[in-house]
Design a protein around this motif. Structure first.
Motif, PDB file in Angstrom:
ATOM      1  N   LEU A   1      43.212  27.592  16.163  1.00  0.00           N
ATOM      2  CA  LEU A   1      41.686  27.612  15.501  1.00  0.00           C
ATOM      3  C   LEU A   1      42.112  26.053  15.484  1.00  0.00           C
ATOM      4  CD1 LEU A   1      41.193  29.921  13.075  1.00  0.00           C
ATOM      5  CD2 LEU A   1      40.229  29.912  14.754  1.00  0.00           C
ATOM      6  N   PRO A   2      40.879  24.641  15.428  1.00  0.00           N
ATOM      7  CA  PRO A   2      40.957  23.258  14.647  1.00  0.00           C
ATOM      8  C   PRO A   2      41.515  23.367  13.515  1.00  0.00           C
ATOM      9  CG  PRO A   2      38.914  23.979  15.777  1.00  0.00           C
ATOM     10  CD  PRO A   2      39.846  25.441  15.749  1.00  0.00           C
ATOM     11  N   THR A   3      42.643  22.397  13.102  1.00  0.00           N
ATOM     12  CA  THR A   3      43.127  22.337  11.919  1.00  0.00           C
ATOM     13  C   THR A   3      42.026  21.228  11.229  1.00  0.00           C
ATOM     14  OG1 THR A   3      45.190  22.394  13.008  1.00  0.00           O
ATOM     15  CG2 THR A   3      44.436  20.870  10.595  1.00  0.00           C
ATOM     16  N   PRO A   4      41.887  22.036  10.171  1.00  0.00           N
ATOM     17  CA  PRO A   4      40.844  21.383   8.920  1.00  0.00           C
ATOM     18  C   PRO A   4      41.112  19.765   9.111  1.00  0.00           C
ATOM     19  CG  PRO A   4      41.279  23.203   8.317  1.00  0.00           C
ATOM     20  CD  PRO A   4      42.207  23.517   9.042  1.00  0.00           C
ATOM     21  N   LYS A   5      39.740  18.614   8.563  1.00  0.00           N
ATOM     22  CA  LYS A   5      40.899  17.858   7.920  1.00  0.00           C
ATOM     23  C   LYS A   5      39.931  17.730   6.540  1.00  0.00           C
ATOM     24  CE  LYS A   5      37.344  14.165   9.379  1.00  0.00           C
ATOM     25  NZ  LYS A   5      36.831  12.454   9.276  1.00  0.00           N
ATOM     26  N   LEU A   6      41.140  17.124   5.890  1.00  0.00           N
ATOM     27  CA  LEU A   6      41.195  16.859   4.560  1.00  0.00           C
ATOM     28  C   LEU A   6      40.818  14.873   3.748  1.00  0.00           C
ATOM     29  CD1 LEU A   6      44.284  18.618   3.721  1.00  0.00           C
ATOM     30  CD2 LEU A   6      41.918  19.701   3.234  1.00  0.00           C
ATOM     31  N   LYS A   7      40.063  15.278   2.259  1.00  0.00           N
ATOM     32  CA  LYS A   7      39.447  13.706   2.429  1.00  0.00           C
ATOM     33  C   LYS A   7      40.559  14.137   0.600  1.00  0.00           C
ATOM     34  CE  LYS A   7      36.068  12.211   4.920  1.00  0.00           C
ATOM     35  NZ  LYS A   7      36.253  10.819   5.252  1.00  0.00           N
ATOM     36  N   ALA A   8      41.181  11.926   1.099  1.00  0.00           N
ATOM     37  CA  ALA A   8      41.601  12.099  -0.078  1.00  0.00           C
ATOM     38  C   ALA A   8      40.581  11.137  -0.803  1.00  0.00           C
ATOM     39  CB  ALA A   8      43.343  10.990   0.460  1.00  0.00           C
ATOM     40  N   GLY A   9      41.773  10.493  -2.495  1.00  0.00           N
ATOM     41  CA  GLY A   9      40.735   9.271  -2.818  1.00  0.00           C
ATOM     42  C   GLY A   9      40.476   8.348  -2.143  1.00  0.00           C
ATOM     43  N   ASN A  10      39.431   7.509  -2.311  1.00  0.00           N
ATOM     44  CA  ASN A  10      38.791   6.370  -1.100  1.00  0.00           C
ATOM     45  C   ASN A  10      38.293   6.897  -0.538  1.00  0.00           C
ATOM     46  OD1 ASN A  10      39.070   4.987  -4.211  1.00  0.00           O
ATOM     47  ND2 ASN A  10      41.030   3.943  -3.255  1.00  0.00           N
TER      48      ASN A  10
ATOM     49  N   ASN B   1      50.721  20.407  12.319  1.00  0.00           N
ATOM     50  CA  ASN B   1      51.859  21.020  12.155  1.00  0.00           C
ATOM     51  C   ASN B   1      51.512  21.804  10.488  1.00  0.00           C
ATOM     52  OD1 ASN B   1      53.671  23.027  12.677  1.00  0.00           O
ATOM     53  ND2 ASN B   1      55.623  22.271  12.432  1.00  0.00           N
ATOM     54  N   GLY B   2      50.766  22.400   9.813  1.00  0.00           N
ATOM     55  CA  GLY B   2      50.789  22.751   9.237  1.00  0.00           C
ATOM     56  C   GLY B   2      51.170  22.018   7.807  1.00  0.00           C
ATOM     57  N   ARG B   3      50.981  20.313   7.607  1.00  0.00           N
ATOM     58  CA  ARG B   3      51.294  19.669   6.401  1.00  0.00           C
ATOM     59  C   ARG B   3      51.247  18.345   6.593  1.00  0.00           C
ATOM     60  NH1 ARG B   3      56.516  22.913   5.589  1.00  0.00           N
ATOM     61  NH2 ARG B   3      57.162  21.001   4.081  1.00  0.00           N
ATOM     62  N   TRP B   4      50.968  17.968   5.727  1.00  0.00           N
ATOM     63  CA  TRP B   4      50.779  15.924   5.274  1.00  0.00           C
ATOM     64  C   TRP B   4      51.275  15.910   3.863  1.00  0.00           C
ATOM     65  CZ3 TRP B   4      47.890  21.120   3.693  1.00  0.00           C
ATOM     66  CH2 TRP B   4      47.604  20.830   2.542  1.00  0.00           C
ATOM     67  N   ASN B   5      50.414  14.692   3.682  1.00  0.00           N
ATOM     68  CA  ASN B   5      51.305  13.563   2.333  1.00  0.00           C
ATOM     69  C   ASN B   5      50.412  13.222   2.383  1.00  0.00           C
ATOM     70  OD1 ASN B   5      52.247  11.221   4.121  1.00  0.00           O
ATOM     71  ND2 ASN B   5      53.708  12.412   5.045  1.00  0.00           N
ATOM     72  N   PHE B   6      51.230  12.234   1.082  1.00  0.00           N
ATOM     73  CA  PHE B   6      50.233  11.081   0.611  1.00  0.00           C
ATOM     74  C   PHE B   6      50.772  10.056   0.145  1.00  0.00           C
ATOM     75  CE2 PHE B   6      48.078  15.138  -1.791  1.00  0.00           C
ATOM     76  CZ  PHE B   6      46.433  14.825  -2.039  1.00  0.00           C
ATOM     77  N   ASN B   7      51.596  10.092   1.834  1.00  0.00           N
ATOM     78  CA  ASN B   7      52.012   8.594   1.338  1.00  0.00           C
ATOM     79  C   ASN B   7      51.343   7.974   1.856  1.00  0.00           C
ATOM     80  OD1 ASN B   7      54.389   9.893   1.341  1.00  0.00           O
ATOM     81  ND2 ASN B   7      54.807   9.645   3.778  1.00  0.00           N
ATOM     82  N   ASN B   8      51.113   6.666   0.805  1.00  0.00           N
ATOM     83  CA  ASN B   8      50.172   5.207   0.659  1.00  0.00           C
ATOM     84  C   ASN B   8      47.938   6.031   0.534  1.00  0.00           C
ATOM     85  OD1 ASN B   8      52.230   3.315   2.021  1.00  0.00           O
ATOM     86  ND2 ASN B   8      52.287   4.599   3.944  1.00  0.00           N
ATOM     87  N   LYS B   9      48.067   6.784   0.070  1.00  0.00           N
ATOM     88  CA  LYS B   9      47.116   7.500  -0.200  1.00  0.00           C
ATOM     89  C   LYS B   9      47.174   8.491  -1.748  1.00  0.00           C
ATOM     90  CE  LYS B   9      45.736   9.686   3.955  1.00  0.00           C
ATOM     91  NZ  LYS B   9      47.030   8.973   4.943  1.00  0.00           N
ATOM     92  N   ILE B  10      46.151   8.202  -2.325  1.00  0.00           N
ATOM     93  CA  ILE B  10      45.936   8.926  -3.674  1.00  0.00           C
ATOM     94  C   ILE B  10      45.587  10.346  -3.960  1.00  0.00           C
ATOM     95  CG2 ILE B  10      46.229   6.062  -4.754  1.00  0.00           C
ATOM     96  CD1 ILE B  10      42.707   6.208  -5.362  1.00  0.00           C
ATOM     97  N   VAL B  11      45.459  10.300  -4.842  1.00  0.00           N
ATOM     98  CA  VAL B  11      44.461  11.764  -4.890  1.00  0.00           C
ATOM     99  C   VAL B  11      42.966  11.933  -5.020  1.00  0.00           C
ATOM    100  CG1 VAL B  11      46.598  12.544  -6.303  1.00  0.00           C
ATOM    101  CG2 VAL B  11      44.959  11.879  -7.729  1.00  0.00           C
ATOM    102  N   PHE B  12      42.107  12.912  -4.483  1.00  0.00           N
ATOM    103  CA  PHE B  12      40.919  12.368  -4.357  1.00  0.00           C
ATOM    104  C   PHE B  12      40.275  12.581  -5.669  1.00  0.00           C
ATOM    105  CE2 PHE B  12      36.401  14.488  -4.398  1.00  0.00           C
ATOM    106  CZ  PHE B  12      35.624  13.645  -3.322  1.00  0.00           C
ATOM    107  N   GLU B  13      40.369  12.877  -6.518  1.00  0.00           N
ATOM    108  CA  GLU B  13      39.794  13.320  -8.307  1.00  0.00           C
ATOM    109  C   GLU B  13      41.026  12.978  -9.799  1.00  0.00           C
ATOM    110  OE1 GLU B  13      37.535  16.163 -10.737  1.00  0.00           O
ATOM    111  OE2 GLU B  13      36.392  15.529  -8.891  1.00  0.00           O
ATOM    112  N   SER B  14      40.973  12.351 -10.312  1.00  0.00           N
ATOM    113  CA  SER B  14      42.331  12.128 -11.263  1.00  0.00           C
ATOM    114  C   SER B  14      41.524  12.114 -11.930  1.00  0.00           C
ATOM    115  CB  SER B  14      42.494  10.764 -10.404  1.00  0.00           C
ATOM    116  OG  SER B  14      43.277  10.274 -12.022  1.00  0.00           O
ATOM    117  N   ALA B  15      42.604  13.117 -12.772  1.00  0.00           N
ATOM    118  CA  ALA B  15      42.830  13.785 -14.510  1.00  0.00           C
ATOM    119  C   ALA B  15      43.548  12.651 -14.331  1.00  0.00           C
ATOM    120  CB  ALA B  15      43.173  14.643 -14.556  1.00  0.00           C
TER     121      ALA B  15
END
Length: 848
Positions: free
Chosen positions: A415-424, A432-446
């Motif tokens: 199946l196609p891998t879903p695309k995700l959204k981070a902050g901004n 391969n089922g993995r990702w990271n937050f290098n140079n990215k910020i969370v989508f919605e911050s508490a």
């Protein structure tokens, strides 16, 4: 969805398949299913007989395990009376044959040698051993057409299909029992040291095999997989206890704990080599424990002599004892008629299951020892099938069954891998089922504000952790204010106090400093993962005071990767979102994101086999803030032990204390989303196929998936199947709507696919839409930056049940029940209610 009328009441049946999916790149795979063929026209019937075994005096035989020995003796002794028939016996009260026995009611008597018999009243030491006579009555119960299997595979309705498959599985168990295997449901474990691996603390991991028949679209197959169970390390009892408790010598053993651990285990006593079941320990040491020895004097008369166990064995039996004098004796008798043996003469026999909860050390070793990459697993399974020698099994031969030796070929899709959204609005493309937050910020911050740090650990630098947590938070877009006070340290005088006392003393310190204004968030530093502080801490925060909190047991070297994972949990607990699906932003799935939809995950967790009085915990989580499908809240309830069906889904509104789980979750959806749900999607974990009708007609009326043993292997690669691999043909159910999905990357061992069954669908998903939704829900787990093996709502339900379970003092239930009666209607043991979540944290992802 099919309906069937029973006594004018319409009941639901699992829905049929609507067709296979088409999305994704095709991939050729192998699976651990082996084709089963009937080598001759099969018009035979299975005959089911009831078995009753009694002693010579007519009293029933209740001891487990002895039935197989008795029936084997019957088979050996009475071949002519049995018509030279082979049979499959389930070890209890059911026996099956291919074709009938010579009579509908047969009675036999057999004698087994070396059976323990307890004679004479009063305290005594020795058990007399003699032959034991048993009466066996075999009476006809039912006829099960073997053709039911073929009919089911052809799509014909049959009432006997499940019964016929059960008979086939009992034949496999009989095959293993003859070889002296330990049987655990459909898993078989050989009594051979080469299958045992020490995982520490007196426990061995025993590797065996699971074998069961499965009906699939491709026909009948035999599913074989690797299986493991924990056993007590065979050998001297003292050696086991020293290892189990981690002490240096026998005189450091905690005998109260030892008594509980040893109860009901079997020992072989030297030098007689007789086996007994441990019933307890003596109240006094061996050199002080007296018993009445009945000995014959010179005139041949019996006289009673009081003597210690130690003196009897050393002076009368002339057996040298090295250290038993200062230790308790093993009791194999009854409480009012004890029979004692010195502990160093007792050895634990092999293949005895260890049912206590494993320690973190044992679990860690178990994971290491259980690792098998796909290529290794295929080799092991090939050998297992060969060694089982099913082709020579007399019962399978009578049934005309032949089992192939090749792994079944299946076609999967990636199946196609879903695309995700981070902050901004930054895009995340998992690889391969993995990702990271290098140079990215969370989508919605508490915002982590008005918070404090408490420290129960002496081995870390909490101030450095706080500084680095603030720094990492700023890098990931999470606003972390400086805490009230850098650290609230535990008073050293309470270090050895019970966990609940330590928690109360810490809160007294917090309140004396912070006054009446409680913090919004608490970071709790523990000395180890399984700290006895954890449960009381969660109860205090989640139930009594209502404070969102995060516990950590930091490693020696705390790096940014570790801190980022901690921050992801904190952000989710405080209401933030780390990442979301791109389809959530674009509302790309109309049936879910353009129509108000609540997504629910349900599970029931049970205590371990050794915890007989622990109630089961039902946890249900639901999505909130629609059109999001990444935020959830939880409801948790206790219910009767080992009950799988959730009994608190709906209650009349008149019940002011508890209006039911579904009402609570639906009200939360409405309050957080400002709309009522038009669609409800429920993921239910922990039920077997035989319980599907109960789910549909009990749980659904009020408002899947059980462990399986199917694995997949690439045909041209030794690696695991890629993330997103889906299989919905060939080895799936011949009629019902099911599919296997490997959403995650199997980094260690062999990937375990998740088996989904679609039981009911009024929404009208097509196959591709539903499979895409399930796949996508494996990418919204806020605790990590990897796709997970099971949809997030189910994983959250697991977490909620586990965390609330720690908030209850289950260890006191037995004493409470016995001292206060603890009995409800129908004689069931009463279940302590789950403490209610404080309203301040009830809608949070406290379980994250």
């Amino acid at each position: 969805m099919e309906r069937e009328s029973v006594k004018n009441k319409s009941i639901l049946l699992p829905m049929a398949r609507r067709g296979n999916g088409s999305k994704g790149k095709k991939i050729h795979l192998l699976t651990n299913h082996f084709r089963v063929n009937f080598s001759q026209p099969n018009n035979h019937d299975f005959f089911h007989y009831s078995v009753a075994i009694t002693y010579e005096d007519g009293s029933p035989v209740e001891a487990k395990g002895i039935g197989r020995k008795i029936l084997e003796k019957v088979q050996q002794t009475y071949q002519t009376d049995l018509g030279f028939k082979h049979f499959a016996y389930d070890g209890d009260k059911n026996l099956f044959t291919a074709g009938p026995l010579p009579g509908s009611n047969l009675e036999f008597s057999v004698v087994l040698e070396d059976m323990s018999s307890r004679r004479n009243a009063g305290k005594r030491l020795r058990l007399s051993h003699q032959s034991k006579k048993f009466n066996v009555a075999i009476s006809f119960a039912a006829k099960i057409p073997m053709k039911a299997i073929a009919n089911a595979l052809q799509g014909k309705e049959t009432n006997h299909f499940q019964d016929a498959i059960r008979v086939m599985d009992v034949i496999l168990c009989q095959n293993a029992a003859r070889k002296g295997c330990l049987l655990v449901r459909q898993s078989f474990f050989h009594n051979d040291a080469k299958y045992f691996t020490n995982i520490g603390e007196g426990v061995d991991c025993c590797k065996g095999f699971h074998s069961s028949f499965r009906t699939t679209q491709g026909g009948l197959s035999l599913n074989i997989d690797v299986s493991t169970t924990m056993i007590v390390k065979p050998g001297p009892v003292v050696g086991f206890l020293i290892g189990n408790q981690g002490v240096k010598d026998p005189f450091s053993i905690n005998w109260k704990k030892a008594k509980s651990t040893l109860k009901n285990l079997r020992v072989k006593v030297i030098p007689s080599n007789q086996e007994y079941k441990i019933t307890g320990l003596s109240g006094l040491h061996c050199k002080d424990q007296m018993f009445t020895w009945k000995k014959k004097n010179q005139n041949g008369e019996v006289e009673e002599v009081e003597i210690t166990v130690f003196d009897y064995f050393t002076k009368i039996r002339d057996i040298k004892l090295h250290y038993s004098g200062g230790l308790p004796c093993i009791n194999v008798g009854k409480p009012n008629r004890p029979t004692y043996f010195p502990i160093e003469l007792c050895e634990l026999v092999s293949l005895q299951r260890y049912t206590k909860a494993l320690t973190s050390f044992q679990r860690s070793n178990l994971v290491k020892e259980s690792r098998q990459n796909p290529h290794q697993r295929m080799e092991v399974l090939t050998r297992a099938l060969k060694n089982s020698n099913y082709s020579d099994d007399p019962m399978l031969q009578e049934c005309g069954v032949r089992i192939g030796s090749d792994f079944t070929q299946v076609e999967g899709r990636l199946l196609p891998t879903p695309k995700l959204k981070a902050g901004n609005e930054q895009d995340i493309y998992p690889k391969n089922g993995r990702w990271n937050f290098n140079n990215k910020i969370v989508f919605e911050s508490a915002t982590v504000t008005r918070w404090a740090v408490v420290n129960f650990s002496a081995r870390c630098d909490p101030r450095k952790i706080v500084r680095d947590l603030i720094r990492c938070g700023n890098m990931k877009g999470i606003n972390v204010d400086p805490p009230y006070k850098v650290v609230f340290e535990e008073d050293p005088q309470f270090k050895d106090a019970p966990g609940s006392v330590r928690v109360e003393k810490m809160f007294e310190r917090l309140e004396s400093t912070l006054g009446d204004v409680p913090p919004n968030f608490l970071l709790c530093i523990l000395e180890k993962k399984n700290s006895d502080v954890y449960g009381p801490w969660k109860k205090k925060n989640l139930v009594q005071v209502g404070i969102v909190n995060q516990c950590i047991a930091p490693p020696q070297n705390v790096n940014d990767h570790y801190l980022t994972n901690v921050l992801l949990k904190i952000n989710a607990k405080l209401g933030g979102l780390n990442s979301v699906l791109d389809m959530e932003r674009s509302r790309a799935m109309p049936l879910v994101m353009k129509v108000p939809t609540i997504i629910i995950g349900m599970d029931v967790s049970h205590g371990s086999p050794g915890q007989s009085d622990v109630p089961s915990i039902a946890a249900v989580v639901s999505s909130r803030e629609w059109p999001l499908i990444s935020k959830y809240r939880a409801c948790v309830r206790t219910q009767s032990r080992k009950v799988e069906m959730i009994d608190n889904l709906f209650k009349p509104v008149s019940d002011k204390d508890d209006e039911g789980i579904m009402r609570e979750l639906l009200l939360d959806f409405y309050s957080s989303s400002a709309v009522k749900p038009n669609h409800i999607i429920i993921f239910r974990d922990g039920v077997s196929e035989s319980q599907f009708n109960q789910v549909l007609n009990i749980e659904l009326d009020q408002m899947k998936q059980k462990n399986h043993h199917t694995k997949f292997f690439q045909t041209r690669s030794p690696d695991n199947v890629p993330p997103g691999t889906i299989i919905d043909s060939n080895i799936c159910h011949q009629h019902n709507n099911d599919f296997y999905l490997c959403a995650h990357a199997g980094m260690i061992g062999t990937t375990r696919p998740t088996h989904y069954h679609v039981l009911y669908d009024e929404i009208g998903f097509d196959t591709d839409q539903l499979q895409e939704l399930v796949h996508s829900l494996s990418y919204v787990y806020q605790r990590s930056t990897t796709a997970i093996s099971l949809v997030a709502p189910i994983c959250y339900a697991h977490l909620a049940a586990a965390q609330m379970g720690t908030a209850m003092k289950f260890e006191d239930i037995s004493e409470t029940s016995s001292s206060h009666g603890g009995i409800t209607i129908a004689g069931a043991v009463s279940v302590p209610p789950m403490p209610k979540l404080n309203t301040k944290v009830a809608s949070s992802m406290f379980f994250c």
